[in-house]
Scaffold this motif. Structure first.
Motif, PDB file in Angstrom:
ATOM      1  N   LYS A   5       0.840  -1.204   0.000  1.00 52.18           N
ATOM      2  CA  LYS A   5       0.000   0.000   0.000  1.00 52.18           C
ATOM      3  C   LYS A   5       0.873   1.251   0.000  1.00 52.18           C
ATOM      4  N   ASP A   6       1.955   1.232   0.778  1.00 47.94           N
ATOM      5  CA  ASP A   6       2.892   2.363   0.825  1.00 47.94           C
ATOM      6  C   ASP A   6       3.570   2.558  -0.525  1.00 47.94           C
ATOM      7  N   ILE A   7       3.949   1.451  -1.166  1.00 48.65           N
ATOM      8  CA  ILE A   7       4.598   1.530  -2.472  1.00 48.65           C
ATOM      9  C   ILE A   7       3.629   2.128  -3.488  1.00 48.65           C
ATOM     10  N   ALA A   8       2.384   1.682  -3.445  1.00 50.12           N
ATOM     11  CA  ALA A   8       1.369   2.180  -4.375  1.00 50.12           C
ATOM     12  C   ALA A   8       1.188   3.690  -4.224  1.00 50.12           C
ATOM     13  N   LYS A   9       1.182   4.164  -2.974  1.00 52.92           N
ATOM     14  CA  LYS A   9       0.997   5.595  -2.705  1.00 52.92           C
ATOM     15  C   LYS A   9       2.159   6.397  -3.283  1.00 52.92           C
ATOM     16  N   HIS A  10       3.405   5.917  -3.050  1.00 55.03           N
ATOM     17  CA  HIS A  10       4.579   6.641  -3.531  1.00 55.03           C
ATOM     18  C   HIS A  10       4.706   6.588  -5.054  1.00 55.03           C
ATOM     19  N   ALA A  11       4.265   5.485  -5.656  1.00 63.02           N
ATOM     20  CA  ALA A  11       4.406   5.328  -7.108  1.00 63.02           C
ATOM     21  C   ALA A  11       3.216   5.888  -7.876  1.00 63.02           C
ATOM     22  N   GLY A  12       2.143   6.193  -7.144  1.00 64.99           N
ATOM     23  CA  GLY A  12       0.958   6.752  -7.794  1.00 64.99           C
ATOM     24  C   GLY A  12       0.208   5.744  -8.634  1.00 64.99           C
ATOM     25  N   VAL A  13       0.188   4.476  -8.168  1.00 61.44           N
ATOM     26  CA  VAL A  13      -0.526   3.413  -8.897  1.00 61.44           C
ATOM     27  C   VAL A  13      -1.411   2.662  -7.901  1.00 61.44           C
ATOM     28  N   THR A  17      -1.670  -3.115  -9.098  1.00 61.14           N
ATOM     29  CA  THR A  17      -0.571  -2.914 -10.046  1.00 61.14           C
ATOM     30  C   THR A  17       0.774  -3.189  -9.377  1.00 61.14           C
ATOM     31  N   VAL A  18       0.921  -2.745  -8.127  1.00 62.52           N
ATOM     32  CA  VAL A  18       2.149  -3.035  -7.370  1.00 62.52           C
ATOM     33  C   VAL A  18       2.326  -4.539  -7.205  1.00 62.52           C
ATOM     34  N   SER A  19       1.240  -5.211  -6.862  1.00 66.42           N
ATOM     35  CA  SER A  19       1.303  -6.661  -6.661  1.00 66.42           C
ATOM     36  C   SER A  19       1.735  -7.368  -7.943  1.00 66.42           C
ATOM     37  N   TYR A  20       1.156  -6.942  -9.075  1.00 67.16           N
ATOM     38  CA  TYR A  20       1.536  -7.536 -10.364  1.00 67.16           C
ATOM     39  C   TYR A  20       3.021  -7.311 -10.640  1.00 67.16           C
ATOM     40  N   ALA A  21       3.488  -6.105 -10.404  1.00 62.43           N
ATOM     41  CA  ALA A  21       4.881  -5.762 -10.694  1.00 62.43           C
ATOM     42  C   ALA A  21       5.847  -6.563  -9.819  1.00 62.43           C
ATOM     43  N   LEU A  22       5.527  -6.683  -8.541  1.00 61.75           N
ATOM     44  CA  LEU A  22       6.415  -7.412  -7.615  1.00 61.75           C
ATOM     45  C   LEU A  22       6.475  -8.896  -7.948  1.00 61.75           C
ATOM     46  N   ARG A  35       9.605   1.330 -12.453  1.00 58.98           N
ATOM     47  CA  ARG A  35       9.366   2.434 -11.518  1.00 58.98           C
ATOM     48  C   ARG A  35       8.903   1.912 -10.158  1.00 58.98           C
ATOM     49  N   ILE A  36       8.012   0.920 -10.178  1.00 60.45           N
ATOM     50  CA  ILE A  36       7.508   0.349  -8.918  1.00 60.45           C
ATOM     51  C   ILE A  36       8.625  -0.365  -8.165  1.00 60.45           C
ATOM     52  N   LEU A  37       9.445  -1.129  -8.865  1.00 55.71           N
ATOM     53  CA  LEU A  37      10.551  -1.843  -8.215  1.00 55.71           C
ATOM     54  C   LEU A  37      11.573  -0.870  -7.636  1.00 55.71           C
ATOM     55  N   ALA A  38      11.775   0.258  -8.310  1.00 55.55           N
ATOM     56  CA  ALA A  38      12.700   1.278  -7.802  1.00 55.55           C
ATOM     57  C   ALA A  38      12.167   1.879  -6.502  1.00 55.55           C
ATOM     58  N   VAL A  39      10.842   2.161  -6.478  1.00 52.95           N
ATOM     59  CA  VAL A  39      10.224   2.694  -5.257  1.00 52.95           C
ATOM     60  C   VAL A  39      10.329   1.676  -4.120  1.00 52.95           C
ATOM     61  N   ALA A  40      10.063   0.405  -4.432  1.00 54.52           N
ATOM     62  CA  ALA A  40      10.143  -0.653  -3.421  1.00 54.52           C
ATOM     63  C   ALA A  40      11.540  -0.731  -2.827  1.00 54.52           C
ATOM     64  N   LYS A  41      12.547  -0.603  -3.694  1.00 52.66           N
ATOM     65  CA  LYS A  41      13.932  -0.647  -3.222  1.00 52.66           C
ATOM     66  C   LYS A  41      14.247   0.569  -2.356  1.00 52.66           C
ATOM     67  N   GLU A  42      13.781   1.712  -2.780  1.00 48.28           N
ATOM     68  CA  GLU A  42      14.020   2.950  -2.037  1.00 48.28           C
ATOM     69  C   GLU A  42      13.395   2.897  -0.639  1.00 48.28           C
ATOM     70  N   LEU A  43      12.226   2.262  -0.552  1.00 45.25           N
ATOM     71  CA  LEU A  43      11.521   2.172   0.745  1.00 45.25           C
ATOM     72  C   LEU A  43      11.965   0.964   1.579  1.00 45.25           C
ATOM     73  N   ASN A  44      12.938   0.196   1.042  1.00 46.71           N
ATOM     74  CA  ASN A  44      13.420  -1.021   1.749  1.00 46.71           C
ATOM     75  C   ASN A  44      12.294  -2.016   1.996  1.00 46.71           C
ATOM     76  N   TYR A  45      11.481  -2.213   0.967  1.00 49.35           N
ATOM     77  CA  TYR A  45      10.361  -3.143   1.088  1.00 49.35           C
ATOM     78  C   TYR A  45      10.862  -4.585   1.204  1.00 49.35           C
ATOM     79  N   VAL A  46      10.304  -5.318   2.174  1.00 42.29           N
ATOM     80  CA  VAL A  46      10.606  -6.742   2.358  1.00 42.29           C
ATOM     81  C   VAL A  46       9.299  -7.512   2.191  1.00 42.29           C
ATOM     82  N   PRO A  47       9.231  -8.466   1.251  1.00 41.34           N
ATOM     83  CA  PRO A  47       7.982  -9.216   1.049  1.00 41.34           C
ATOM     84  C   PRO A  47       7.547  -9.948   2.311  1.00 41.34           C
ATOM     85  N   ASN A  48       6.256 -10.038   2.503  1.00 44.35           N
ATOM     86  CA  ASN A  48       5.689 -10.767   3.639  1.00 44.35           C
ATOM     87  C   ASN A  48       5.605 -12.242   3.274  1.00 44.35           C
ATOM     88  N   ALA A  49       6.564 -13.018   3.802  1.00 49.39           N
ATOM     89  CA  ALA A  49       6.633 -14.444   3.440  1.00 49.39           C
ATOM     90  C   ALA A  49       5.388 -15.208   3.880  1.00 49.39           C
TER      91      ALA A  49
END
Length: 325
Positions: A5-13, A17-22, A35-49
């Motif tokens: 949700k945070d990634i979606a807000k920062h990427a404006g999607v 769409t974020v889920s599809y990209a990841l 663009r979405i993967l770059a935002v995820a990296k910038e925010l230090n996103y860790v997938p929820n296993a």
């Protein structure tokens, strides 16, 4: 913790769409995905296993359940499992104790390899009925979701006792494993049958053991106490044979002269003790690899065997002389 949700807000999607990209879904254009993967990296996103596991219903993790970690036996066995699993993208976790049994029904594992007396047959069949995939190394269980990968215990015990008999021994001992141990039961049964075929005049006795050095030492003290001439001893594993060596050190009784010993498992130290231990050999690493291979086939819906057998051979040592010296 950063969410999609945070990634979606920062990427404006949208969140979808974020889920599809990841997940690499082609529904998202390459430009948007980058663009979405770059935002995820910038925010230090860790997938929820845990969430991913619930969605895909897989963990890519396999459990190996052991009764104990003690002794020199398990290293090669587990390494064989790990190497085979890693080839297919699975990881191995080692489990012990009754509380760890919850990992199967709670969906933490894609399957399990069982070498654990604390599991009852009833419990394992219940898991199998619920669809869990299992390989058993320590019992015979027939079920579509279970594969048996077993040592040829009977052949090994027969080789050991026949070796002692060929050396002229008329007084024989077998030092058992823990009560209820599948391997111990099979090896003892074969030892008795071999003695019965050995002809008249053979004295045979079974001593309690626990697959550890302490019980091998205790058996040695018992043998010394009732010693009346050269004896042949089949220790049902090498750990007990090594315990017997230690207990006889510094006594007038010598391995290979008064007490003649055969072990089982061919652990590394068996080649270095003096005199060199005669033992039953097989590849622990191959045993582990075959168990992992069969379980992965079962998990992935491939053609797996109902049972596999790990063959054994006798390695002659210096610890068995002739009964008459």
């Amino acid at each position: 913790m950063v969410s999609i949700k945070d990634i979606a807000k920062h990427a404006g999607v949208s969140i979808s769409t974020v889920s599809y990209a990841l997940n690499g879904n082609p529904k998202v254009t390459e430009e948007t995905s980058k663009r979405i993967l770059a935002v995820a990296k910038e925010l230090n996103y860790v997938p929820n296993a845990a969430a991913r596991t619930l969605k895909k219903r897989e963990t890519r993790i396999i459990g190996a359940f052991l009764t104990t970690f003690e002794g020199a036996f398990y290293g090669e066995l587990l390494q064989g499992m790990k190497e085979e699993m890693n080839k297919h993208g699975y990881d191995l976790v080692i489990c012990s104790g009754t509380q760890s049994h919850r990992m199967l029904p709670e969906g933490m594992l894609d399957g399990a390899i069982i070498l654990d007396r604390l599991f009852s047959d009833k419990e394992l069949l219940l898991h199998a009925n619920r669809g869990h995939k299992l390989v058993v190394l320590d019992r015979k269980l027939k079920h579509d979701n279970i594969v048996q990968v077993l040592l040829d215990n009977k052949a090994g015990a027969t080789f050991a006792m026949e070796y002692l008999l060929r050396r002229g021994h008329k007084k024989l001992y077998a030092v058992s494993g823990p009560e209820g141990s599948f391997d111990s039961v099979q090896r003892l049964a074969a030892a008795r049958q071999t003695v019965e075929r050995g002809g008249p005049g053979i004295r045979y006795e079974e001593l309690p053991g626990n697959f550890d050095k302490a019980s091998g030492a205790a058996a040695a003290r018992r043998i010394i106490a009732e010693y009346d001439g050269p004896v042949g001893v089949f220790c049902l594993n090498d750990e007990m044979a090594i315990g017997m060596y230690h207990a006889l050190k510094g006594t007038p009784f010598r391995i290979g002269e008064h007490v003649h010993v055969v072990g089982f498992d061919h652990i590394d130290i068996a080649d270095y003790v003096q005199p060199r231990l005669a033992t039953i050999d097989y590849s622990e690493r191959r045993w582990g690899a075959v168990a992992a291979e069969q379980l992965i086939k079962l998990i992935e819906g491939g053609s797996s065997a109902e049972h596999e057998r790990i063959y054994v051979s006798l390695v002659e040592g210096d610890s068995v002389g002739r009964a008459n010296g």
